[in-house]
Every structure is written in C-alpha cells, then in structure tokens.
Write a protein that holds these residues in place. Structure first.
Motif, PDB file in Angstrom:
ATOM      1  N   HIS A 158       0.832  -1.200   0.000  1.00 46.15           N
ATOM      2  CA  HIS A 158       0.000   0.000   0.000  1.00 46.15           C
ATOM      3  C   HIS A 158       0.872   1.259   0.000  1.00 46.15           C
ATOM      4  O   HIS A 158       1.962   1.287   0.586  1.00 46.15           O
ATOM      5  CB  HIS A 158      -0.907   0.019   1.238  1.00 46.15           C
ATOM      6  N   GLN A 159       0.371   2.283  -0.649  1.00 50.00           N
ATOM      7  CA  GLN A 159       1.058   3.576  -0.683  1.00 50.00           C
ATOM      8  C   GLN A 159       0.562   4.396   0.508  1.00 50.00           C
ATOM      9  O   GLN A 159      -0.504   5.014   0.462  1.00 50.00           O
ATOM     10  CB  GLN A 159       0.748   4.278  -2.005  1.00 50.00           C
ATOM     11  N   VAL A 160       1.337   4.375   1.601  1.00 55.03           N
ATOM     12  CA  VAL A 160       0.900   4.990   2.851  1.00 55.03           C
ATOM     13  C   VAL A 160       2.004   5.884   3.415  1.00 55.03           C
ATOM     14  O   VAL A 160       3.188   5.704   3.127  1.00 55.03           O
ATOM     15  CB  VAL A 160       0.519   3.925   3.902  1.00 55.03           C
ATOM     16  N   SER A 161       1.563   6.853   4.217  1.00 57.96           N
ATOM     17  CA  SER A 161       2.477   7.720   4.957  1.00 57.96           C
ATOM     18  C   SER A 161       2.102   7.677   6.426  1.00 57.96           C
ATOM     19  O   SER A 161       0.917   7.586   6.772  1.00 57.96           O
ATOM     20  CB  SER A 161       2.389   9.167   4.456  1.00 57.96           C
ATOM     21  N   LEU A 162       3.111   7.772   7.293  1.00 56.25           N
ATOM     22  CA  LEU A 162       2.895   7.855   8.731  1.00 56.25           C
ATOM     23  C   LEU A 162       3.223   9.279   9.160  1.00 56.25           C
ATOM     24  O   LEU A 162       4.352   9.739   8.993  1.00 56.25           O
ATOM     25  CB  LEU A 162       3.784   6.851   9.463  1.00 56.25           C
ATOM     26  N   LEU A 163       2.222   9.993   9.685  1.00 58.39           N
ATOM     27  CA  LEU A 163       2.383  11.397  10.036  1.00 58.39           C
ATOM     28  C   LEU A 163       2.489  11.557  11.547  1.00 58.39           C
ATOM     29  O   LEU A 163       1.814  10.850  12.309  1.00 58.39           O
ATOM     30  CB  LEU A 163       1.184  12.214   9.541  1.00 58.39           C
ATOM     31  N   ASP A 164       3.326  12.499  11.974  1.00 53.12           N
ATOM     32  CA  ASP A 164       3.357  12.836  13.395  1.00 53.12           C
ATOM     33  C   ASP A 164       2.258  13.863  13.698  1.00 53.12           C
ATOM     34  O   ASP A 164       1.459  14.227  12.815  1.00 53.12           O
ATOM     35  CB  ASP A 164       4.739  13.352  13.809  1.00 53.12           C
ATOM     36  N   GLY A 165       2.208  14.331  14.943  1.00 49.86           N
ATOM     37  CA  GLY A 165       1.145  15.245  15.330  1.00 49.86           C
ATOM     38  C   GLY A 165       1.093  16.519  14.511  1.00 49.86           C
ATOM     39  O   GLY A 165       0.039  16.860  13.946  1.00 49.86           O
ATOM     40  N   PRO A 166       2.204  17.287  14.423  1.00 50.90           N
ATOM     41  CA  PRO A 166       2.159  18.517  13.626  1.00 50.90           C
ATOM     42  C   PRO A 166       1.803  18.275  12.163  1.00 50.90           C
ATOM     43  O   PRO A 166       1.058  19.058  11.554  1.00 50.90           O
ATOM     44  CB  PRO A 166       3.571  19.079  13.785  1.00 50.90           C
ATOM     45  N   GLN A 167       2.323  17.199  11.576  1.00 47.02           N
ATOM     46  CA  GLN A 167       1.999  16.900  10.176  1.00 47.02           C
ATOM     47  C   GLN A 167       0.508  16.585  10.010  1.00 47.02           C
ATOM     48  O   GLN A 167      -0.119  17.000   9.029  1.00 47.02           O
ATOM     49  CB  GLN A 167       2.836  15.713   9.690  1.00 47.02           C
ATOM     50  N   GLN A 171      -2.757  18.892   8.094  1.00 42.06           N
ATOM     51  CA  GLN A 171      -3.760  18.410   7.152  1.00 42.06           C
ATOM     52  C   GLN A 171      -5.174  18.771   7.601  1.00 42.06           C
ATOM     53  O   GLN A 171      -5.977  19.281   6.823  1.00 42.06           O
ATOM     54  CB  GLN A 171      -3.647  16.882   7.001  1.00 42.06           C
ATOM     55  N   ILE A 172      -5.485  18.471   8.868  1.00 39.36           N
ATOM     56  CA  ILE A 172      -6.806  18.739   9.442  1.00 39.36           C
ATOM     57  C   ILE A 172      -6.591  19.360  10.805  1.00 39.36           C
ATOM     58  O   ILE A 172      -5.912  18.782  11.664  1.00 39.36           O
ATOM     59  CB  ILE A 172      -7.670  17.464   9.570  1.00 39.36           C
ATOM     60  N   ALA A 180      -1.181  10.179  12.336  1.00 36.59           N
ATOM     61  CA  ALA A 180      -2.109   9.596  11.362  1.00 36.59           C
ATOM     62  C   ALA A 180      -1.409   8.622  10.441  1.00 36.59           C
ATOM     63  O   ALA A 180      -0.207   8.751  10.150  1.00 36.59           O
ATOM     64  CB  ALA A 180      -2.778  10.695  10.542  1.00 36.59           C
ATOM     65  N   LEU A 181      -2.157   7.655   9.987  1.00 40.48           N
ATOM     66  CA  LEU A 181      -1.776   6.789   8.871  1.00 40.48           C
ATOM     67  C   LEU A 181      -2.595   7.242   7.673  1.00 40.48           C
ATOM     68  O   LEU A 181      -3.827   7.218   7.708  1.00 40.48           O
ATOM     69  CB  LEU A 181      -2.084   5.329   9.200  1.00 40.48           C
ATOM     70  N   LEU A 279     -10.805  24.897   9.452  1.00 36.32           N
ATOM     71  CA  LEU A 279     -10.751  23.440   9.480  1.00 36.32           C
ATOM     72  C   LEU A 279      -9.542  22.876   8.747  1.00 36.32           C
ATOM     73  O   LEU A 279      -9.019  21.821   9.111  1.00 36.32           O
ATOM     74  CB  LEU A 279     -12.037  22.893   8.847  1.00 36.32           C
ATOM     75  N   GLY A 280      -9.088  23.560   7.716  1.00 31.96           N
ATOM     76  CA  GLY A 280      -8.052  22.974   6.863  1.00 31.96           C
ATOM     77  C   GLY A 280      -8.676  21.940   5.955  1.00 31.96           C
ATOM     78  O   GLY A 280      -9.647  22.221   5.247  1.00 31.96           O
ATOM     79  N   TRP A 281      -8.099  20.750   5.954  1.00 29.74           N
ATOM     80  CA  TRP A 281      -8.678  19.592   5.251  1.00 29.74           C
ATOM     81  C   TRP A 281      -8.726  19.798   3.741  1.00 29.74           C
ATOM     82  O   TRP A 281      -9.659  19.389   3.054  1.00 29.74           O
ATOM     83  CB  TRP A 281     -10.063  19.297   5.785  1.00 29.74           C
ATOM     84  N   ALA A 282      -7.707  20.405   3.197  1.00 24.13           N
ATOM     85  CA  ALA A 282      -7.671  20.624   1.753  1.00 24.13           C
ATOM     86  C   ALA A 282      -7.646  19.313   0.978  1.00 24.13           C
ATOM     87  O   ALA A 282      -8.095  19.243  -0.165  1.00 24.13           O
ATOM     88  CB  ALA A 282      -6.450  21.474   1.393  1.00 24.13           C
TER      89      ALA A 282
END
Length: 462
Positions: A158-167, A171-172, A180-181, A279-282
C-alpha cells in the motif's frame, strides 16, 4: 455546552436521501412470476448481484425485490468512505484470515478496479473522490496502533504515509489529532445514495426487473424450485440470493450469526469560507479515529462536515427505531464532534440519522446456504460494505451457481462466523458493551476487561 443548540433545528433523516432527484418509486410486484434468479434486497449487495448476474449471463432472468425503497436501508445511510479492503480493513483480515491476506489483498485490488470500471461503463455519477483515507490517533495511546497498521500496509504494497502530530494537524486542524496513517491510493469518498440510484438505473437498463415496496413474507421449497411469497403474489425460481444484510431476512437461522447495531451520523450545515479555513482539510480525505467508540468523518460534495460513530442497539432490531428520530441519541456524538473541532462552535447540524450495521464475529462478509444450496445469504460487512458489497455479491453468485472458483474455496467463503447469543442475552450483552465503549477511554475500570473479553469471543472492540 453547544450540543443541544446545534441539534435544535436538525432533520432526523439521512442527508444522502434528502434530494429532489431521488428516483420515482417503482410499483410493487403482484401476481405469479417466474425467474432464473431472485435477489431479495435492493441495497448495494442486491444491486451489484443483479448487475453482475446479467453482465455474466445476459440470458439470466433476474427479478429483484425491495421491501421499501432502493437505498432506504443501510445503503443510503453510511458515511460514504471507500477503500480496497474486502474484509473490513487490512488489520481485520490479518485477525481472521492470516494465511490468506495476500490473496485477499489481490482480490480487493481487483474489486476496486471492477467497481470503478462499472461506474464508468454505466456512466454512474456518484460524486466519487479518490482523496485517500486516514486513520488518526486522538491520544498518544493510539500511536502504536498506527505504527502497526503502517508496517502491515507497507508489507502488502500500500502507498501509505505515517504522520506525526504537527503533520497531521497541518492536514486537518484538530487539537486531538496526535498522528495519522494516510493511505493515498484507491480510497476516498462517494455519495452512497447517488451510487445506489446509479446502480438501480444500470440494473434496469441491463434488463433486471425491480420492484419496490415488495417485502418477502415467506420463502419455501417446492421440489426443484423456491417460492418467494409476497403480499400480492409470489415468484418461483431455482435460485435466490438473500441480500438482506443487517435485516437478516430469508431464514430464521441467519440471525444466529448476525446482530443489527445502529450507527449514528450527523452532518453540519454547509461550511462557510471562514469555517473551511479554520478546518483545513484541503485533501478531503475520509477519516477514522482510534477512539474506543470510533468516530469517522468526511466532507460532503457541498462542503458539509459529516461526523459518525456512536453505536447503539435496540431489542429485536427494529427497522427504524423511533428514539433515533429524536435529538437525545445524538447529543454524545455532537459532544465528540465539538471536542474534535472546537473551532466550529456555533455551527448547527442539518441532518442526523442512524443506519443498520450487520455485525458478526468476523466483521466481514460471509455466506450462509439454505434449502440445499438453492438460497444463499450474503452479508455481514459490519459497516464497510460500499465497495466490499460488490465483492460479496460476486462470490455469492458464484457459490449460488455452483461455480468452482479459487475464491469459493477460501475460508472466508466456505466457513461461517461464530454464533451470537439470542435475545434477551443479546440485548443484555449489547447494553454492557455499549456502556463499556462509552467510558473505556475516560473511566477505565471494568470496561477494558469486558471489551477484551468481547475480543476473545470474536468482537475486536478495543
């Protein structure tokens, strides 16, 4: 507390079904009819089955009956997040069928490709957005789960990214999100009612006879045929697919392995430009969180924020519980909404509703055969059935027709989930479990051991 005010003018009806372009009602079936295949249920599984039956065998005479209106059950009520999984997520597939994960992943990729191809072939407009999906941790305790899921998804391509809190919060914008995954490919959101209505049109154009407000009152064996009894007639056919999912109609033994839960959803009024900026969430991803009482969220095509979760159970599983047409059951969900997005305080909810979920100990599609193989139940998606229902319909048809495919020999198709206790034990167990889910994160105590016991019995709720 903003929750009661936010629900003051809410319409307790599915947002997806509140549209002027809802198709005109189809007449009920009356008289005596014959068919090669009868599909009982006009949700996603039934519609996909009817379409695939005609596409693979144009000479097959298919009749589909729906007790109410097309998409009036579970199919017009979900959040509308889609992905490649056919087993309620990769983690759930690893839990129930660890030896078959690679094959199930391939089948899931094939299914999502077939899903997209069908929509294109029949020009079905369903507001499909391939924006990806995210699982977000709402506390540090959820981060190890994200790491585990990330490693599992990477292992299977799977094409996935693991994000930390600020990242994640870039996003949202939510103060709760700690990481987030993010799955980037072959997942996103859809308008479920428009999808169902598009499948309805496609099925009719392929020659499927479809009748609404035509409940099955009995199913009986008559030699080589089955008789489907109706309020105004009957149908005789050699094969019947029971696409009744959470309603578990067709045979009294279906309910031994299927329980109906209610999943609740609210949608806001359309977001203003300032609210969207706050909200962000672009990226418009579909989102699930790691709360014990899981919440999920997405943006609708007209930029409302949909927020769901908050399970409930009603004794004997009524089709449309009256309490869910009042504000009370949605107050806790609204509280979770404002805790997640405090910058939206003052916004109101335009719609609130609940939808039926067919819960099994596998939390994924399974099949039950009756009348010597003449009838087959296909269901039990546990809330993740928008795309998996196409897969369930395809494999169910193959089993019903006696086709020897690799899929029909796999454990998911050849075995059934565990038994679930009947009433009143079912209601008592559900009440304890709902209380445990509600307080597990904040109160702990007996709740965590109870949820672990549920997991050992087959329900991975913690």
């Amino acid at each position: 507390m903003p929750c009661p005010a936010a629900l003051a003018d809410t319409r307790f009806h599915p947002f997806w079904l509140d549209r002027p372009d809802m198709p005109e009602a189809l007449p009920p079936l009356s008289g005596v009819r014959r068919a090669d295949l009868v599909v009982v249920g006009g949700g996603f599984t039934g519609l996909w089955a009817a379409i695939q039956a005609r596409e693979t065998d144009p000479d097959c005479h298919v009749i589909l009956i729906e007790a109410c209106r097309i998409a009036s059950g579970a199919s017009g009520r979900p959040g509308g997040i889609v992905s490649t999984s056919v087993m309620h997520g990769l983690g759930n597939a690893a839990r129930i069928f660890p030896a078959d994960i690679s094959r199930l992943e391939t089948l899931g990729q094939d299914n999502i490709a077939g899903f997209s191809a069908t929509l294109a072939r029949h020009a079905i407009e369903a507001d499909l957005e391939w924006t990806g999906e995210m699982t977000v941790a709402v506390s540090p305790e959820g981060l190890p789960l994200l790491r585990h899921e990330y490693d599992l998804h990477r292992r299977y391509g799977h094409q996935v990214s693991l994000l930390d809190g600020p990242q994640t919060r870039a996003q949202i914008h939510s103060p709760l999100f700690q990481g987030a995954l993010w799955s980037h490919r072959d997942s996103g959101t859809v308008h479920p009612a428009r999808l169902a209505w598009g499948l309805l049109r496609a099925a009719r154009e392929l020659g499927v006879e479809i009748y609404e407000t035509t409940p099955m009152t009995a199913l009986e064996e008559r030699g080589s045929q089955l008789e489907i009894r109706l309020p105004q007639g009957l149908i005789r056919a050699p094969k019947v697919l029971l696409a009744t999912n959470a309603f578990a109609a067709g045979h009294p033994r279906i309910r031994r392995r299927v329980a109906m839960l209610r999943d609740r959803i609210v949608t806001t009024e359309p977001l203003s430009a300032a609210q969207k900026d706050a909200l962000g969430w672009a990226g418009r991803q579909g989102i699930y969180d790691t709360r014990t009482q899981l919440n999920y969220m997405r943006l609708t095509p007209d930029d409302r924020l949909l927020f769901g979760g908050r399970l409930g159970y009603y004794h004997n599983s009524p089709r449309d519980p009256q309490p869910d047409r009042t504000a009370t059951p949605y107050v806790p969900l609204a509280a979770a909404f404002f805790a997640t997005f405090p910058q939206l305080e003052g916004i109101r909810f335009s719609h609130a509703w609940s939808g039926p979920i067919a819960l099994t100990t596998r939390m994924a599609v399974h099949f039950q055969s009756y009348f010597g193989g003449k009838a087959l139940y296909a269901g039990g998606y546990s809330g993740f059935g928008i795309t998996a229902s196409r897969f369930g319909a395809r494999v169910g048809l193959a089993r019903l027709r006696g086709q020897d495919l690799p899929e029909t020999r796999m454990d998911f198709a050849a075995t059934e989930p565990r038994w679930i206790p009947p009433e009143p034990l079912r209601t008592l167990g559900a009440a304890l479990t709902m209380r445990a889910l509600d307080g597990a994160d904040s109160k702990g105590g007996w709740r965590r051991p109870w949820l672990k016991l549920c997991g050992r019995m087959g329900f991975p709720l913690s």
